[in-house]
Design a protein around this motif. Structure first.
Motif, PDB file in Angstrom:
ATOM      1  N   VAL A 115    -101.651   7.289 -10.158  1.00 42.34           N
ATOM      2  CA  VAL A 115    -100.441   6.696 -10.736  1.00 42.34           C
ATOM      3  C   VAL A 115     -99.197   7.257 -10.052  1.00 42.34           C
ATOM      4  O   VAL A 115     -98.253   6.522  -9.719  1.00 42.34           O
ATOM      5  CB  VAL A 115    -100.396   6.963 -12.253  1.00 42.34           C
ATOM      6  CG1 VAL A 115     -99.047   6.544 -12.834  1.00 42.34           C
ATOM      7  CG2 VAL A 115    -101.520   6.204 -12.960  1.00 42.34           C
ATOM      8  N   GLU A 116     -99.174   8.563  -9.818  1.00 45.77           N
ATOM      9  CA  GLU A 116     -98.043   9.182  -9.139  1.00 45.77           C
ATOM     10  C   GLU A 116     -97.884   8.652  -7.717  1.00 45.77           C
ATOM     11  O   GLU A 116     -96.766   8.445  -7.236  1.00 45.77           O
ATOM     12  CB  GLU A 116     -98.226  10.695  -9.112  1.00 45.77           C
ATOM     13  CG  GLU A 116     -98.074  11.357 -10.481  1.00 45.77           C
ATOM     14  CD  GLU A 116     -98.321  12.845 -10.418  1.00 45.77           C
ATOM     15  OE1 GLU A 116     -98.561  13.357  -9.300  1.00 45.77           O
ATOM     16  OE2 GLU A 116     -98.285  13.508 -11.480  1.00 45.77           O
ATOM     17  N   LEU A 117     -99.009   8.434  -7.052  1.00 45.83           N
ATOM     18  CA  LEU A 117     -98.958   7.891  -5.693  1.00 45.83           C
ATOM     19  C   LEU A 117     -98.362   6.485  -5.690  1.00 45.83           C
ATOM     20  O   LEU A 117     -97.548   6.145  -4.832  1.00 45.83           O
ATOM     21  CB  LEU A 117    -100.368   7.874  -5.088  1.00 45.83           C
ATOM     22  CG  LEU A 117    -100.500   7.335  -3.661  1.00 45.83           C
ATOM     23  CD1 LEU A 117     -99.665   8.168  -2.695  1.00 45.83           C
ATOM     24  CD2 LEU A 117    -101.965   7.325  -3.223  1.00 45.83           C
ATOM     25  N   ALA A 118     -98.762   5.664  -6.658  1.00 45.70           N
ATOM     26  CA  ALA A 118     -98.216   4.313  -6.744  1.00 45.70           C
ATOM     27  C   ALA A 118     -96.714   4.352  -6.995  1.00 45.70           C
ATOM     28  O   ALA A 118     -95.955   3.513  -6.490  1.00 45.70           O
ATOM     29  CB  ALA A 118     -98.917   3.534  -7.851  1.00 45.70           C
ATOM     30  N   ASP A 119     -96.256   5.335  -7.742  1.00 46.18           N
ATOM     31  CA  ASP A 119     -94.842   5.438  -8.088  1.00 46.18           C
ATOM     32  C   ASP A 119     -93.980   5.819  -6.884  1.00 46.18           C
ATOM     33  O   ASP A 119     -92.774   5.599  -6.886  1.00 46.18           O
ATOM     34  CB  ASP A 119     -94.674   6.479  -9.196  1.00 46.18           C
ATOM     35  CG  ASP A 119     -93.278   6.468  -9.785  1.00 46.18           C
ATOM     36  OD1 ASP A 119     -92.752   5.369 -10.042  1.00 46.18           O
ATOM     37  OD2 ASP A 119     -92.707   7.555  -9.968  1.00 46.18           O
ATOM     38  N   THR A 120     -94.596   6.383  -5.857  1.00 41.79           N
ATOM     39  CA  THR A 120     -93.822   6.788  -4.675  1.00 41.79           C
ATOM     40  C   THR A 120     -93.590   5.634  -3.702  1.00 41.79           C
ATOM     41  O   THR A 120     -92.790   5.776  -2.777  1.00 41.79           O
ATOM     42  CB  THR A 120     -94.555   7.915  -3.914  1.00 41.79           C
ATOM     43  OG1 THR A 120     -95.816   7.433  -3.421  1.00 41.79           O
ATOM     44  CG2 THR A 120     -94.784   9.116  -4.818  1.00 41.79           C
ATOM     45  N   LEU A 121     -94.287   4.514  -3.896  1.00 40.31           N
ATOM     46  CA  LEU A 121     -94.174   3.396  -2.960  1.00 40.31           C
ATOM     47  C   LEU A 121     -92.857   2.643  -3.155  1.00 40.31           C
ATOM     48  O   LEU A 121     -92.370   2.490  -4.277  1.00 40.31           O
ATOM     49  CB  LEU A 121     -95.354   2.446  -3.130  1.00 40.31           C
ATOM     50  CG  LEU A 121     -96.739   3.040  -2.811  1.00 40.31           C
ATOM     51  CD1 LEU A 121     -97.830   2.013  -3.058  1.00 40.31           C
ATOM     52  CD2 LEU A 121     -96.803   3.540  -1.374  1.00 40.31           C
TER      53      LEU A 121
ATOM     54  N   SER B 132     -90.114  -0.575  -3.055  1.00 40.84           N
ATOM     55  CA  SER B 132     -90.141  -1.876  -3.729  1.00 40.84           C
ATOM     56  C   SER B 132     -90.752  -2.975  -2.874  1.00 40.84           C
ATOM     57  O   SER B 132     -91.188  -4.004  -3.400  1.00 40.84           O
ATOM     58  CB  SER B 132     -88.721  -2.272  -4.152  1.00 40.84           C
ATOM     59  OG  SER B 132     -87.865  -2.316  -3.017  1.00 40.84           O
ATOM     60  N   ASP B 133     -90.775  -2.800  -1.549  1.00 35.24           N
ATOM     61  CA  ASP B 133     -91.359  -3.829  -0.698  1.00 35.24           C
ATOM     62  C   ASP B 133     -92.883  -3.671  -0.571  1.00 35.24           C
ATOM     63  O   ASP B 133     -93.520  -4.404   0.189  1.00 35.24           O
ATOM     64  CB  ASP B 133     -90.713  -3.818   0.696  1.00 35.24           C
ATOM     65  CG  ASP B 133     -90.923  -2.490   1.420  1.00 35.24           C
ATOM     66  OD1 ASP B 133     -91.260  -1.493   0.747  1.00 35.24           O
ATOM     67  OD2 ASP B 133     -90.745  -2.455   2.656  1.00 35.24           O
ATOM     68  N   ARG B 134     -93.458  -2.722  -1.317  1.00 33.09           N
ATOM     69  CA  ARG B 134     -94.907  -2.521  -1.290  1.00 33.09           C
ATOM     70  C   ARG B 134     -95.489  -2.672  -2.699  1.00 33.09           C
ATOM     71  O   ARG B 134     -96.395  -1.963  -3.121  1.00 33.09           O
ATOM     72  CB  ARG B 134     -95.251  -1.149  -0.717  1.00 33.09           C
ATOM     73  CG  ARG B 134     -94.595  -0.865   0.622  1.00 33.09           C
ATOM     74  CD  ARG B 134     -95.276   0.242   1.354  1.00 33.09           C
ATOM     75  NE  ARG B 134     -96.555  -0.184   1.900  1.00 33.09           N
ATOM     76  CZ  ARG B 134     -97.420   0.638   2.494  1.00 33.09           C
ATOM     77  NH1 ARG B 134     -97.136   1.921   2.606  1.00 33.09           N
ATOM     78  NH2 ARG B 134     -98.552   0.190   2.976  1.00 33.09           N
TER      79      ARG B 134
ATOM     80  N   LEU C 131    -103.187   0.006  -6.534  1.00 34.48           N
ATOM     81  CA  LEU C 131    -103.437   1.402  -6.870  1.00 34.48           C
ATOM     82  C   LEU C 131    -103.487   1.604  -8.383  1.00 34.48           C
ATOM     83  O   LEU C 131    -104.360   2.310  -8.909  1.00 34.48           O
ATOM     84  CB  LEU C 131    -102.351   2.299  -6.266  1.00 34.48           C
ATOM     85  CG  LEU C 131    -102.400   2.509  -4.751  1.00 34.48           C
ATOM     86  CD1 LEU C 131    -101.156   3.261  -4.288  1.00 34.48           C
ATOM     87  CD2 LEU C 131    -103.653   3.289  -4.355  1.00 34.48           C
ATOM     88  N   LEU C 132    -102.566   0.958  -9.094  1.00 36.68           N
ATOM     89  CA  LEU C 132    -102.565   1.059 -10.548  1.00 36.68           C
ATOM     90  C   LEU C 132    -103.800   0.398 -11.142  1.00 36.68           C
ATOM     91  O   LEU C 132    -104.381   0.902 -12.110  1.00 36.68           O
ATOM     92  CB  LEU C 132    -101.301   0.418 -11.118  1.00 36.68           C
ATOM     93  CG  LEU C 132     -99.987   1.152 -10.852  1.00 36.68           C
ATOM     94  CD1 LEU C 132     -98.813   0.341 -11.387  1.00 36.68           C
ATOM     95  CD2 LEU C 132    -100.001   2.530 -11.477  1.00 36.68           C
ATOM     96  N   GLY C 133    -104.192  -0.731 -10.560  1.00 36.57           N
ATOM     97  CA  GLY C 133    -105.393  -1.412 -11.037  1.00 36.57           C
ATOM     98  C   GLY C 133    -106.630  -0.552 -10.858  1.00 36.57           C
ATOM     99  O   GLY C 133    -107.484  -0.471 -11.748  1.00 36.57           O
TER     100      GLY C 133
END
Length: 374
Positions: free
Chosen positions: A194-200, A202-204, A211-213
């Motif tokens: 979840v933390e990794l997804a949060d670092t991406l 807005s264009d990703r 990743l969240l899924g």
């Protein structure tokens, strides 16, 4: 016998006792192998003890044996046996090869020394001269490599480091129930996704949503597998109870509850109504993500008031953490049931659950792909 002497552990005269320490992984762990054939996958690793760890009296009541004893506990079945019973068969083969190598090296050295003396005693001026030569090809010393396992653990009751291939029910050193600890490790990995997804950026968004899924699916996968392992262990302790093979019942609260009713136990009895509603909703959401590419269908739209048929199901990082947290409460209850008492070592506090029977409220952070962990 210079080489064999290095392996000597006892004996006298011509009767020498030798011993070979088992190979270790780069981090210092030793491979172990359960003698119980039905304790799949049988393989596990045993490491060192955390020297700074203090064992509290309350933890001892949940242990099968005194830590650091000459016995081992199978983490998959709970079987207790002497350390020697858990020797890995490959390690025993490796030990034999090392002893053979040492013995052959000693024999070659002895023959070379004997024939060297014979050559020295032969006169160069004698009519018949005998010369002996020992010809041998140097044998490389056997070396055996080991790799660490993926799931690394440290018992929160006795401080023993170990690694397992599958879900661990017990610590291999003290035998304390470690089911809650194992699921906690899964939750930690989910949190990192979840933390990794949060670092991406807005264009990703699409990658963030994937990743969240995956993190959301991982929660239910670990939850279902842990319930299944606990259920099979309970059956092994109550052979008089006959049950049909388990399919996917533990992906459903009611079916799972019915399975455990054979033991007069409800693993969900410590959940509030709101927590249970959140759990049910997220289990259904996982099916939408895993089997419908995240597209809301009519069944899910009835459960989630903000979901519309044909749209992509919303994923929020905090919701995934909350899902894992509620799952942890259920597994904690299972761990307590197996151990007979509550663990004296608290894990991280659970994430808060929103009030209200629907328990599916969303805030302004709701997005199709990106998340923000609070």
């Amino acid at each position: 016998m210079r080489n064999l002497e290095r392996l000597r552990t006892g004996g006298s005269g011509s009767k020498m006792t030798v011993g070979v320490p088992p190979p270790r992984t780069p981090s210092g762990r030793v491979y172990r192998y359960s003698p119980k054939e039905d304790a799949h996958p049988r393989h596990f690793l045993l490491g060192e003890v955390n020297a700074k760890f203090t064992i509290v009296d309350a933890a001892r009541s949940r242990m099968k044996l005194e830590p650091r004893s000459p016995q081992t506990v199978c983490p998959y079945s709970g079987y207790v046996g002497l350390d020697a019973e858990f020797n890995h068969p490959d390690d025993m083969k490796a030990a034999v090869e090392l002893v053979k190598h040492a013995a052959m090296s000693d024999v070659e050295e002895m023959l070379a020394s004997a024939f060297k003396g014979l050559n020295n005693r032969s006169s160069r001026n004698s009519l018949v001269r005998i010369e002996a030569k020992v010809s041998s090809r140097p044998r490389p010393k056997p070396r055996f490599s080991r790799r660490d396992l993926l799931r690394e653990m440290e018992c929160d009751h006795c401080g023993r480091d170990y690694g397992v291939y599958a879900i661990a029910l017990f610590c291999p050193d003290c035998g304390a129930p470690n089911l809650r600890l194992h699921f906690s490790r899964e939750c930690k990995l989910v949190g990192e996704q979840v933390e990794l997804a949060d670092t991406l950026s807005s264009d990703r968004q699409e990658l963030a949503y994937r990743l969240l899924g995956n993190a959301h699916e991982d929660v239910l996968t670990a939850f279902e597998a842990t319930l299944k392992v606990a259920y099979h262990y309970a059956l092994s302790q109550r052979p008089e109870i006959k049950a049909k093979p388990v399919k996917n019942e533990f992906q459903n609260v009611d079916f799972g509850r019915d399975r455990f009713s054979a033991f007069d136990f409800d693993p969900y009895d410590n959940l509030s109504a709101d927590e249970l509603a959140v759990l049910r909703l997220n289990i259904q959401k996982r099916h939408i993500i895993g089997h419908n590419l995240g597209v809301v269908d009519a069944k899910f739209a009835k459960q989630a008031t903000d979901a519309k048929i044909g749209e992509t199901v919303h994923l929020i990082g905090q919701d995934i953490i909350q899902f894992a947290s509620i799952g942890q409460k259920v597994i904690d209850r299972l761990d307590e049931w197996i151990g007979g008492t509550t663990s004296p070592k608290p894990l991280n506090p659970p994430a808060p659950v929103p009030d209200g029977p629907a328990a599916d409220k969303k805030d302004n952070q709701q997005m199709s792909g990106h998340c923000k962990v609070i």
